[in-house]
Design a protein around this motif. Sequence first.
Motif, PDB file in Angstrom:
ATOM      1  N   TRP A  19       0.912  -1.074  -0.076  1.00 53.05           N
ATOM      2  CA  TRP A  19      -0.092  -0.153  -0.188  1.00 53.05           C
ATOM      3  C   TRP A  19       0.842   1.211   0.248  1.00 53.05           C
ATOM      4  CZ3 TRP A  19      -5.087  -0.593  -0.404  1.00 53.05           C
ATOM      5  CH2 TRP A  19      -5.558  -1.846  -0.237  1.00 53.05           C
ATOM      6  N   ARG A  20       0.166   2.193  -0.528  1.00 55.15           N
ATOM      7  CA  ARG A  20       0.962   3.658  -0.551  1.00 55.15           C
ATOM      8  C   ARG A  20       0.184   4.755   0.011  1.00 55.15           C
ATOM      9  NH1 ARG A  20       4.126   4.315  -5.292  1.00 55.15           N
ATOM     10  NH2 ARG A  20       5.892   3.772  -4.009  1.00 55.15           N
ATOM     11  N   VAL A  21       0.628   5.469   1.164  1.00 47.75           N
ATOM     12  CA  VAL A  21      -0.307   6.398   1.807  1.00 47.75           C
ATOM     13  C   VAL A  21       0.087   7.920   1.250  1.00 47.75           C
ATOM     14  CG1 VAL A  21      -0.650   7.089   4.202  1.00 47.75           C
ATOM     15  CG2 VAL A  21      -0.314   4.771   3.766  1.00 47.75           C
ATOM     16  N   THR A  22      -0.758   8.552   0.822  1.00 47.27           N
ATOM     17  CA  THR A  22      -0.544   9.733   0.276  1.00 47.27           C
ATOM     18  C   THR A  22      -1.251  10.760   1.262  1.00 47.27           C
ATOM     19  OG1 THR A  22      -2.148   9.425  -1.505  1.00 47.27           O
ATOM     20  CG2 THR A  22       0.271   8.980  -2.078  1.00 47.27           C
ATOM     21  N   ASP A  23      -0.813  12.112   1.012  1.00 50.39           N
ATOM     22  CA  ASP A  23      -1.712  13.231   1.622  1.00 50.39           C
ATOM     23  C   ASP A  23      -2.651  13.640   0.955  1.00 50.39           C
ATOM     24  OD1 ASP A  23      -0.319  14.705   0.136  1.00 50.39           O
ATOM     25  OD2 ASP A  23       0.945  15.860   1.690  1.00 50.39           O
ATOM     26  N   ASP A  24      -3.461  14.741   1.091  1.00 51.60           N
ATOM     27  CA  ASP A  24      -4.506  15.160   0.346  1.00 51.60           C
ATOM     28  C   ASP A  24      -4.047  16.009  -1.052  1.00 51.60           C
ATOM     29  OD1 ASP A  24      -3.466  17.277   1.789  1.00 51.60           O
ATOM     30  OD2 ASP A  24      -5.379  18.051   2.660  1.00 51.60           O
ATOM     31  N   ARG A  25      -2.605  16.444  -1.017  1.00 58.41           N
ATOM     32  CA  ARG A  25      -2.159  16.887  -2.393  1.00 58.41           C
ATOM     33  C   ARG A  25      -1.482  15.869  -3.113  1.00 58.41           C
ATOM     34  NH1 ARG A  25       0.549  20.034   2.028  1.00 58.41           N
ATOM     35  NH2 ARG A  25       2.373  18.802   1.266  1.00 58.41           N
ATOM     36  N   GLY A  26      -1.393  14.571  -2.608  1.00 59.70           N
ATOM     37  CA  GLY A  26      -1.296  13.434  -3.564  1.00 59.70           C
ATOM     38  C   GLY A  26       0.240  13.054  -3.105  1.00 59.70           C
ATOM     39  N   GLN A  27       1.162  13.692  -2.148  1.00 57.64           N
ATOM     40  CA  GLN A  27       2.387  13.506  -1.968  1.00 57.64           C
ATOM     41  C   GLN A  27       2.487  12.235  -1.068  1.00 57.64           C
ATOM     42  OE1 GLN A  27       4.685  16.753  -0.684  1.00 57.64           O
ATOM     43  NE2 GLN A  27       4.743  17.645  -2.566  1.00 57.64           N
ATOM     44  N   VAL A  28       3.433  11.258  -1.441  1.00 54.90           N
ATOM     45  CA  VAL A  28       3.760  10.160  -0.911  1.00 54.90           C
ATOM     46  C   VAL A  28       4.180  10.156   0.594  1.00 54.90           C
ATOM     47  CG1 VAL A  28       4.771   7.754  -0.976  1.00 54.90           C
ATOM     48  CG2 VAL A  28       4.154   8.863  -2.847  1.00 54.90           C
ATOM     49  N   LEU A  29       3.761   9.829   1.570  1.00 58.48           N
ATOM     50  CA  LEU A  29       4.057   9.701   2.968  1.00 58.48           C
ATOM     51  C   LEU A  29       5.073   8.713   3.356  1.00 58.48           C
ATOM     52  CD1 LEU A  29       0.881  11.126   4.659  1.00 58.48           C
ATOM     53  CD2 LEU A  29       2.779  12.606   4.049  1.00 58.48           C
ATOM     54  N   PHE A  30       4.553   7.507   2.987  1.00 65.81           N
ATOM     55  CA  PHE A  30       5.074   6.261   3.148  1.00 65.81           C
ATOM     56  C   PHE A  30       4.453   5.126   2.535  1.00 65.81           C
ATOM     57  CE2 PHE A  30       2.047   7.072   6.755  1.00 65.81           C
ATOM     58  CZ  PHE A  30       1.331   5.866   6.817  1.00 65.81           C
ATOM     59  N   ASP A  31       4.926   4.015   2.695  1.00 65.68           N
ATOM     60  CA  ASP A  31       4.639   2.827   2.055  1.00 65.68           C
ATOM     61  C   ASP A  31       4.431   1.685   3.252  1.00 65.68           C
ATOM     62  OD1 ASP A  31       4.384   3.426  -0.773  1.00 65.68           O
ATOM     63  OD2 ASP A  31       6.762   3.380  -0.978  1.00 65.68           O
ATOM     64  N   MET A  32       3.423   0.923   2.834  1.00 63.81           N
ATOM     65  CA  MET A  32       3.048  -0.225   3.965  1.00 63.81           C
ATOM     66  C   MET A  32       3.046  -1.280   3.292  1.00 63.81           C
ATOM     67  SD  MET A  32       0.128   1.133   6.512  1.00 63.81           S
ATOM     68  CE  MET A  32      -1.142   1.181   5.088  1.00 63.81           C
ATOM     69  N   VAL A  33       3.456  -2.574   3.785  1.00 66.56           N
ATOM     70  CA  VAL A  33       3.273  -4.044   3.460  1.00 66.56           C
ATOM     71  C   VAL A  33       2.450  -4.732   4.304  1.00 66.56           C
ATOM     72  CG1 VAL A  33       4.145  -6.184   2.492  1.00 66.56           C
ATOM     73  CG2 VAL A  33       5.243  -3.922   1.915  1.00 66.56           C
ATOM     74  N   ILE A  34       1.475  -5.217   4.215  1.00 63.79           N
ATOM     75  CA  ILE A  34       0.498  -5.751   5.282  1.00 63.79           C
ATOM     76  C   ILE A  34       0.179  -7.196   5.002  1.00 63.79           C
ATOM     77  CG2 ILE A  34      -1.568  -5.909   6.685  1.00 63.79           C
ATOM     78  CD1 ILE A  34      -1.483  -2.636   6.168  1.00 63.79           C
TER      79      ILE A  34
END
Length: 184
Positions: free
Chosen positions: A106-121
């Motif tokens: 998974w990729r987590v982005t903020d409301d402007r579309g900038q990547v905050l961090f990636d997750m593997v679950i």
Amino acid sequence: MSGFIVAAFAGLLMQQQAEPHPSTLSLYQAPAIRPFEPPSDFGREAAQGDGDTEVHRRPLEAAVSVDGYARSYEFTPTDTETAYDQGVASAEIRVDQTAGPLDGAWRVTDDRGQVLFDMVISDRGTLVEGGWRGGEGSGVVTADGRTVTLDGLGVLALEAEGAAWRGTLTGSGRPKTVTVSRPG
């Protein structure tokens, strides 16, 4: 003197491991669906019908043009190779069927579309865990329902939104609205 050094070293080790990591608290359980395990006579049973065919090609004695091929470029797989490939594909399908909604990358982005961090679950239903990595560092991910705890970052509350998730990341500072989607 050496007893003093050993005691001091043991004291340092005890300070480093104040409490066990959350992933070590539960005992190992065998997966509900076993991976492909061939039977004991796998590969030794006789082929039916065409058991006496040529398995390996003879060495080339001269260059062969593409027009010289009358059939496929490769030999057809043996019964053993076909059975193994089918067993692996079947095991993969069974594992995919048990995967929960958060399973995967998974990729987590903020409301402007900038990547905050990636997750593997890894979401197998009973135990949901994984890891995250981004500009701020990395850490462990644990989840309970639609609440994801990010070790070192905070808590992510999720709501399904099509193929992605929308959520609120609460941690250091004020809450952030984020989108969690598949990378790519």
